[in-house]
Design an enzyme around this catalytic site. Structure first.
Site, PDB file in Angstrom:
ATOM      1  N   CYS A 241       2.048 -40.707 -26.386  1.00 35.10           N
ATOM      2  CA  CYS A 241       0.958 -39.864 -25.389  1.00 35.10           C
ATOM      3  C   CYS A 241       1.602 -38.579 -25.046  1.00 35.10           C
ATOM      4  CB  CYS A 241       1.144 -41.007 -24.000  1.00 35.10           C
ATOM      5  SG  CYS A 241       2.681 -41.372 -23.701  1.00 35.10           S
TER       6      CYS A 241
ATOM      7  N   ARG B  68      -7.075 -33.634 -22.342  1.00 33.14           N
ATOM      8  CA  ARG B  68      -5.657 -33.107 -22.789  1.00 33.14           C
ATOM      9  C   ARG B  68      -5.488 -33.395 -24.233  1.00 33.14           C
ATOM     10  NH1 ARG B  68      -0.482 -35.781 -20.059  1.00 33.14           N
ATOM     11  NH2 ARG B  68       0.352 -33.952 -21.201  1.00 33.14           N
TER      12      ARG B  68
END
Length: 300
Positions: free
Chosen positions: A257, A198
């Site tokens: 995040c 990611r």
């Protein structure tokens, strides 16, 4: 003795045996199956634990679908951050704490069964509310059960309401404007806790744009745990973060995040390692990439 970072199952058992004023919170959750955490709680939880639902208790309603379109929370309900899981403001959070019987003189213990992925959010929010006596149960529910700890199933009796009073924040909340203004400057070091694919922009299962904030370093939050599901020893965590940071000052670190949840284990790990309490960009990637004018990087 107050616990402010981690607490072992044995230490928690000792506190409960002595009748220490404390409140235990089960924060189990699953981003892909939002109702799974409460179901797991009802199946098995530490006796007396309150269920802290990420979506309902630890996230502002702002931005979620409502009966008449997307909810835009304002006034007393205005969120304290952006992103997929915007923080409720401190006053709203204090109201929830009071409603579940949590008072300022209590020790808080938070846990999940997800590698500290979700309980860290409540740990950080309590610090942000000015409450230092909060610790993560090291190893989660699995460690509790392995140590012979009892579990309950079903609902717990309701707690009488208490009065939780806010005090000066003990955690640093960083917003998108500050991150943007400090981008590329030595006074800010960004650490992204998402999984490497990611971070590199190879996959993006949750947010509309793939990639990462330019200049960010990558440390997936799971790297803080050993094979036993507990945080690695302080000396090992310190060595790993120093290797990641190189010559960068740990005091400049801002964690993020996808939506400000899984970043917190990195923040806790740095504190356990003796590297100080660092900042949190709670809006994180989901907030950053919502503005098309902000730069995006891909690759390592």
């Amino acid at each position: 003795m107050d616990y402010t970072t981690l607490i072992s199952a044995e230490q928690l058992q000792a506190l409960m045996t002595r009748g220490k004023r404390l409140r235990v919170f089960d924060c189990s959750f699953d981003l892909m199956l939002p109702h799974a955490g409460e179901k797991q709680y009802l199946e098995a939880h530490i006796p007396g634990a309150v269920y802290a639902d990420l979506d309902k208790a630890l996230t502002a309603r702002h931005g979620v679908p409502g009966a008449h379109g997307v909810i835009t929370a304002t006034g007393a309900d205005a969120p304290a951050s952006g992103g997929r899981h915007p923080l409720p403001n401190r006053e709203k959070f204090a109201t929830w704490l009071s409603s579940v019987g949590f008072a300022n003189d209590m020790q808080a213990v938070v846990y999940d069964r997800n590698g500290a992925n979700y309980c860290g959010r409540l740990w950080w929010m309590l610090k942000w509310a000015g409450h230092d006596k909060v610790a993560v149960l090291d190893g989660g529910l699995q460690a509790w059960q392995a140590a012979g700890g009892a579990v309950n199933s079903g609902e717990e009796p309701a707690h009488f309401a208490a009065t939780f009073l806010l005090s000066p924040a003990r955690a640093r909340l960083v917003d998108a404007q500050t991150v943007a203004e400090q981008l590329g400057r030595p006074g800010q070091t960004l650490i992204d806790a998402r999984a490497a694919p990611r971070f590199r922009g190879e996959v993006e299962p949750l947010d509309p744009v793939a990639g990462h904030i330019p200049g960010a370093l990558n440390r997936p939050f799971s790297q803080n745990l050993g094979a036993d599901g507990k945080f690695k020893p302080a000396e090992q965590l310190k060595a790993e973060f120093e290797a990641l940071l190189g010559q960068r000052d740990p005091a400049t670190v801002v964690h993020h995040c996808g939506s400000g949840v899984s970043a917190v284990p990195n923040l806790i790990a740095m504190e356990v390692a003796g590297l100080g309490r660092t900042g949190l960009y709670a809006g994180s990637w989901s907030d950053w990439c919502s503005d098309p004018d902000r730069p995006v990087a891909q690759g390592a």
